[in-house]
Motif scaffolding. Structure first.
Motif, PDB file in Angstrom:
ATOM      1  N   ALA A  12       0.578  -1.312  -0.028  1.00 23.08           N
ATOM      2  CA  ALA A  12      -0.008   0.009   0.028  1.00 23.08           C
ATOM      3  C   ALA A  12       0.747   1.421  -0.014  1.00 23.08           C
ATOM      4  O   ALA A  12       0.283   2.200   0.151  1.00 23.08           O
ATOM      5  CB  ALA A  12      -0.704   0.016   0.970  1.00 23.08           C
ATOM      6  N   ALA A  13       2.084   1.024  -0.062  1.00 29.42           N
ATOM      7  CA  ALA A  13       2.855   2.394  -0.128  1.00 29.42           C
ATOM      8  C   ALA A  13       2.513   3.363  -1.133  1.00 29.42           C
ATOM      9  O   ALA A  13       2.428   2.693  -2.501  1.00 29.42           O
ATOM     10  CB  ALA A  13       4.402   1.973  -0.090  1.00 29.42           C
ATOM     11  N   THR A  14       2.685   4.656  -0.750  1.00 30.24           N
ATOM     12  CA  THR A  14       2.019   5.719  -2.049  1.00 30.24           C
ATOM     13  C   THR A  14       3.050   6.328  -2.621  1.00 30.24           C
ATOM     14  O   THR A  14       2.998   6.563  -3.845  1.00 30.24           O
ATOM     15  CB  THR A  14       0.958   6.670  -1.365  1.00 30.24           C
ATOM     16  OG1 THR A  14       1.888   7.324  -0.396  1.00 30.24           O
ATOM     17  CG2 THR A  14      -0.132   6.071  -0.778  1.00 30.24           C
ATOM     18  N   ARG A  15       4.328   6.672  -1.713  1.00 28.06           N
ATOM     19  CA  ARG A  15       5.353   7.566  -2.624  1.00 28.06           C
ATOM     20  C   ARG A  15       6.284   6.337  -3.421  1.00 28.06           C
ATOM     21  O   ARG A  15       6.847   6.662  -4.306  1.00 28.06           O
ATOM     22  CB  ARG A  15       6.280   7.915  -1.443  1.00 28.06           C
ATOM     23  CG  ARG A  15       5.405   9.071  -0.922  1.00 28.06           C
ATOM     24  CD  ARG A  15       6.554   9.870   0.088  1.00 28.06           C
ATOM     25  NE  ARG A  15       6.650   9.101   1.475  1.00 28.06           N
ATOM     26  CZ  ARG A  15       7.642   9.518   2.151  1.00 28.06           C
ATOM     27  NH1 ARG A  15       8.334  10.443   2.177  1.00 28.06           N
ATOM     28  NH2 ARG A  15       7.834   8.955   3.309  1.00 28.06           N
ATOM     29  N   LEU A  16       6.127   5.035  -3.282  1.00 31.36           N
ATOM     30  CA  LEU A  16       6.940   4.142  -3.701  1.00 31.36           C
ATOM     31  C   LEU A  16       5.934   2.970  -4.121  1.00 31.36           C
ATOM     32  O   LEU A  16       6.253   1.901  -3.412  1.00 31.36           O
ATOM     33  CB  LEU A  16       8.332   3.572  -3.383  1.00 31.36           C
ATOM     34  CG  LEU A  16       9.425   3.094  -3.995  1.00 31.36           C
ATOM     35  CD1 LEU A  16       9.813   3.733  -5.287  1.00 31.36           C
ATOM     36  CD2 LEU A  16      10.360   2.579  -3.128  1.00 31.36           C
ATOM     37  N   PRO A  17       5.140   2.930  -4.887  1.00 31.95           N
ATOM     38  CA  PRO A  17       4.087   1.909  -5.094  1.00 31.95           C
ATOM     39  C   PRO A  17       5.012   0.476  -5.396  1.00 31.95           C
ATOM     40  O   PRO A  17       5.892   0.342  -6.100  1.00 31.95           O
ATOM     41  CB  PRO A  17       3.489   2.234  -6.364  1.00 31.95           C
ATOM     42  CG  PRO A  17       3.569   3.704  -6.663  1.00 31.95           C
ATOM     43  CD  PRO A  17       4.845   4.080  -6.127  1.00 31.95           C
ATOM     44  N   GLY A  18       4.311  -0.815  -4.859  1.00 34.37           N
ATOM     45  CA  GLY A  18       4.968  -1.967  -5.151  1.00 34.37           C
ATOM     46  C   GLY A  18       6.259  -2.086  -4.279  1.00 34.37           C
ATOM     47  O   GLY A  18       7.009  -2.968  -4.660  1.00 34.37           O
ATOM     48  N   LYS A  19       6.450  -1.209  -3.186  1.00 38.84           N
ATOM     49  CA  LYS A  19       7.989  -1.232  -2.438  1.00 38.84           C
ATOM     50  C   LYS A  19       8.613  -2.492  -2.052  1.00 38.84           C
ATOM     51  O   LYS A  19       9.799  -2.737  -2.467  1.00 38.84           O
ATOM     52  CB  LYS A  19       7.673   0.039  -1.368  1.00 38.84           C
ATOM     53  CG  LYS A  19       9.135   0.226  -0.721  1.00 38.84           C
ATOM     54  CD  LYS A  19       9.064   1.453   0.322  1.00 38.84           C
ATOM     55  CE  LYS A  19       8.087   1.141   1.454  1.00 38.84           C
ATOM     56  NZ  LYS A  19       8.159   2.229   2.327  1.00 38.84           N
ATOM     57  N   PRO A  20       7.755  -3.134  -1.557  1.00 39.46           N
ATOM     58  CA  PRO A  20       8.520  -4.587  -1.106  1.00 39.46           C
ATOM     59  C   PRO A  20       9.022  -5.327  -2.420  1.00 39.46           C
ATOM     60  O   PRO A  20      10.073  -6.020  -2.125  1.00 39.46           O
ATOM     61  CB  PRO A  20       7.322  -5.240  -0.421  1.00 39.46           C
ATOM     62  CG  PRO A  20       6.311  -4.260  -0.187  1.00 39.46           C
ATOM     63  CD  PRO A  20       6.331  -3.273  -1.039  1.00 39.46           C
ATOM     64  N   LEU A  21       8.403  -5.184  -3.559  1.00 32.62           N
ATOM     65  CA  LEU A  21       8.974  -5.913  -4.617  1.00 32.62           C
ATOM     66  C   LEU A  21       9.890  -5.338  -5.578  1.00 32.62           C
ATOM     67  O   LEU A  21      10.585  -5.929  -6.581  1.00 32.62           O
ATOM     68  CB  LEU A  21       7.961  -6.633  -5.410  1.00 32.62           C
ATOM     69  CG  LEU A  21       6.745  -7.331  -4.613  1.00 32.62           C
ATOM     70  CD1 LEU A  21       5.666  -7.882  -5.548  1.00 32.62           C
ATOM     71  CD2 LEU A  21       7.457  -8.650  -4.208  1.00 32.62           C
ATOM     72  N   ALA A  22      10.077  -4.122  -5.164  1.00 30.71           N
ATOM     73  CA  ALA A  22      11.196  -3.524  -5.766  1.00 30.71           C
ATOM     74  C   ALA A  22      12.415  -4.014  -6.007  1.00 30.71           C
ATOM     75  O   ALA A  22      13.129  -4.557  -4.987  1.00 30.71           O
ATOM     76  CB  ALA A  22      11.573  -1.916  -5.069  1.00 30.71           C
TER      77      ALA A  22
END
Length: 246
Positions: A12-22
């Protein structure tokens, strides 16, 4: 002590969508966090998530994951559900809450977070770093821990704040949001409603202090890089490519 490291993660991160999978060096960021936790050697490591995509990525990288509900408002609520699912018999004594956006966390920092719990009167343990940059002393995004020294390298937390505190000569400490809970303390914490100062400062840990729980901090040397923006992600990629995360 039986120790379980739980890493809450959601999409649900808004500043970095999909953050855990970056992607960082060919692996998702959440896998790097789990790598660091496993390398610390403190105990079993599990990612707690509400996303099947995160679960599948974590398990593909050789780590363990557990599904939790989508309703949680905080990482502490998520890890409590995960704890009860993973250890219904109550064998785990200590739970480490490691944020999923710290891919360069030093393994020594994970171990250091447990040290305050050697004192049986401490309910929750965390980390602090002496602030050296003047601009951080007045930055409300840099959370400060106000504490009373307790031996070499330890503080008993009296307050957490976004303000510049305490006043006067002496060090100020940056709070690092990595927590180690006694199991009973975590259960007590998640049973509480948000407190007055917690809502005012927007700092969840104040709920514990306002209820009379004891939080001690181990002072460590460096603040781990939290990945919240694309710029942070690039820094993490550089650090990991250069082997600066050990």
């Amino acid at each position: 002590m039986s120790i379980l490291v739980l890493i809450p993660a959601r999409m649900a991160a808004t500043r970095l969508p999909g953050k855990p999978l970056a992607d960082i060096a060919g692996r998702p960021m959440i896998a790097h966090v789990a790598d660091r936790a496993a390398e610390s050697g403190v105990g079993r490591v599990v990612v707690a998530t509400d996303s099947a995509e995160i679960r599948d990525a974590v398990t593909a990288c050789g780590h363990e994951a557990v599904m939790t509900g989508t309703h949680h408002q905080s990482g502490s609520d998520r890890i409590h559900e995960a704890l009860e699912a993973l250890d219904p018999e109550g064998r785990v004594e200590i739970v480490v809450n490691l944020q999923g956006d710290l891919p360069t966390i030093e393994t020594s920092a994970v171990r250091a977070a447990l040290e305050p719990l050697e004192d049986p009167t401490v309910d929750i343990a965390t980390l602090a770093v002496a602030i050296t940059r003047d601009e951080e002393k007045t930055n409300p995004n840099v959370v400060k821990v106000v504490g009373s020294p307790r031996g070499e390298g330890f503080l008993r937390a009296l307050y957490f704040t976004r303000a510049t505190a305490p006043w006067g000569e002496g060090p100020l400490y940056h709070h690092v949001g990595l927590y180690a809970y006694r199991r009973a303390a975590l259960a007590r914490f998640v049973s509480l409603s948000p407190s007055t100062l917690e809502r005012r400062e927007k700092l969840e840990q104040l709920r514990a202090l306002e209820d009379g729980m004891r939080i001690d901090a181990r002072i460590v040397a460096t603040v781990p890089l939290g990945v919240d923006t694309p710029e942070d992600l690039e820094r993490a990629r550089i650090m990991i490519s250069q082997g600066l995360n050990r």
